[in-house]
Design a protein around this motif. Structure first.
Motif, short mmCIF file in Angstrom:
data_model
loop_
_atom_site.label_atom_id
_atom_site.label_comp_id
_atom_site.label_asym_id
_atom_site.label_seq_id
_atom_site.Cartn_x
_atom_site.Cartn_y
_atom_site.Cartn_z
N SER A 50 -1.28 0.95 3.09
CA SER A 50 -2.05 0.24 4.12
C SER A 50 -2.94 1.20 4.90
CB SER A 50 -1.10 -0.47 5.09
OG SER A 50 -0.25 -1.34 4.36
N LEU B 213 -2.15 -2.36 10.30
CA LEU B 213 -1.30 -2.94 9.28
C LEU B 213 -0.33 -1.94 8.68
CD1 LEU B 213 -3.24 -2.29 6.40
CD2 LEU B 213 -4.49 -4.02 7.63
N THR C 226 4.62 -4.50 4.20
CA THR C 226 3.63 -5.41 3.63
C THR C 226 4.30 -6.36 2.64
OG1 THR C 226 2.10 -3.58 3.82
CG2 THR C 226 1.38 -5.43 2.48
N ASP D 281 -3.06 -4.88 -1.29
CA ASP D 281 -2.01 -3.97 -0.87
C ASP D 281 -0.72 -4.72 -1.11
OD1 ASP D 281 -0.36 -2.31 0.57
OD2 ASP D 281 -1.10 -2.95 2.52
MG LIG Z 1 1.75 -1.42 3.81
#
Ligand SMILES: [Mg+2]
Ligand SMILES: Nc1nc2c(ncn2[C@@H]2O[C@H](COP(=O)(O)OP(=O)(O)OP(=O)(O)O)[C@@H](O)[C@H]2O)c(=O)[nH]1
Length: 377
Positions: A148, A167, A178, A195
């Motif tokens: 990220s 993020l 994520t 991602d």
């Molecule tokens: Mg991430």
């Protein structure tokens, strides 16, 4: 010296008056490590990397001149890098001090350290596939690798302001932050990033390798939340049954943190190899971004432009190459914006070099596949 002073000197506990400074030395240079003691009446010993220094004729020269102790090293080479300690000792006690010597290699890969021309070339980039709207990159790698952060850094470079930590996860949580197959556009350029959840060693945790392979092929829609219990398949209502070149990933980027490669679990490495093998089968180009370079090399931490003179960085790149089977010329060490507040041109340039490479690789893939499609039609 009068007798009282002499007696006082004999009973003085030996101490360093100045310390050994850390040194950054170019290959081939002669250099001296030197410091001052409070008394001449000492025995001196030198250690390198915790072991008694083996003095080599014509290479090392140790000296004690009054209260000055020194070690001269001739013709610096990679093997001279390390921590040096000097100890002084007498019947009244001892003292020691250490310094780090870092040897700068001849620059072994060159980078253009001006960002404006690189940004403008990328901003005017035209994709070679007629019907392809954007080049799509997939970042994958272990939890907390900096995937990220790479997107944040590239967005910051193109959009001119920073996206620090909007993020990213904390490096300490150990679980992937994520969870979605989220798409990130970069400014006004036709490049998008995906991602995915970090790979974890437990088979049932983190993203499934099958999910990443489905994403490579273009079966996974934007914003799909990966399920830990089962990978996506045809029965899933979100599954893209007939993906086009636009749905596919055009370049796969493995992300490995330089400071953790040695500790990486073999199971995670295996998962990464499986994904790379699937990408190879599909003809998708692949590169490796090695992040957190500042965490393994002080010289790079202080000046990113020295990255290709660092032995530590080269060693870490070789380690990534050996463990994952990625050729060295496909490995790019990068540093992300993590705590820097102001933009840093060198950091940006290093990232832009790596980014330009993946743009060209993705574009070659798109060009080849749209030509093949035309031939079939
Ligand atoms: Mg991430
Ligand atoms: N010092 C330093 N820290 C970095 C760098 N890149 C990332 N980080 C830090 O490393 C931590 C993890 O980064 P993320 O970008 O969240 O990693 P990720 O791969 O997206 O992690 P998951 O989504 O959880 O799998 C964050 O605290 C970042 O600030 C870097 O180049 N240098």
């Amino acid at each position: 010296m009068d007798i009282h002073k002499m007696l006082a000197a004999m009973h003085l506990k030996p101490e360093f008056v100045t310390v050994l400074p850390d040194r950054l030395v170019k290959t081939g240079q002669d250099f001296i490590l030197r410091c001052e003691t409070n008394t001449e009446r000492v025995n001196v010993t030198w250690m390198k990397k915790g072991q008694k220094l083996c003095c080599v004729e014509g290479k090392h020269k140790t000296e004690k001149n009054g209260t000055t102790v020194s070690l001269e090293i001739k013709n610096a080479e990679v093997g001279d890098e390390g921590n040096y300690t000097v100890t002084i000792q007498s019947s009244t006690g001892s003292d020691s001090c250490s310094a780090m010597v870092i040897i700068e290699l001849e620059e072994w890969r060159t980078v253009q350290w001006m960002q404006a021309p690189m940004i403008s070339t990328l901003k005017s980039f035209k994709i070679s596939g007629e019907n392809v709207r954007e080049l799509r990159f997939l970042l994958y790698g272990p939890v907390g690798a900096g995937k990220s952060s790479i997107i944040n850094t590239i967005k910051s470079i193109f959009e001119g302001h920073q996206f620090i930590n909007c993020l990213t996860a904390s490096a300490v949580t150990g679980e992937s932050f994520t969870k979605k197959f989220e798409k990130y556009n970069v400014g006004n350029v036709p490049f998008t990033f995906y991602d995915v959840m970090g790979l974890e060693k437990d088979k049932l945790k983190g993203v499934h390798t099958e999910d990443i392979i489905s994403a490579l092929k273009g079966h996974v829609p934007n914003d799909y939340t990966f399920k830990e219990c089962a990978p996506i398949d045809e029965d899933n209502r979100y599954y893209i049954l007939k993906p086009t070149l636009n749905d596919q990933i055009h370049c796969l980027v493995s992300v490995i943190p330089a400071d953790k490669i040695s500790m990486m679990d073999e199971e995670v490495i295996q998962k990464m190899k499986e994904i790379r093998a699937a990408a190879s089968k599909l003809g998708i180009p692949q590169v490796l971004f090695m992040t957190r370079v500042d965490q393994v090399c002080t010289m790079t931490q202080q000046d990113v432009a020295k990255i290709y003179q660092s032995k530590k960085i080269k060693d870490k790149m070789m380690e990534c190459s050996n463990r994952l089977g990625v050729p060295l010329n496909c490995i790019f060490p990068v540093k992300n914006y993590s705590e820097e507040i102001k933009s840093d041109e060198k950091l940006s340039c290093l990232m832009l070099e790596a980014f330009t490479q993946i743009v060209h690789s993705a574009n070659d893939f798109v060009k080849k596949n749209s030509n093949e499609k035309k031939r079939v039609e």
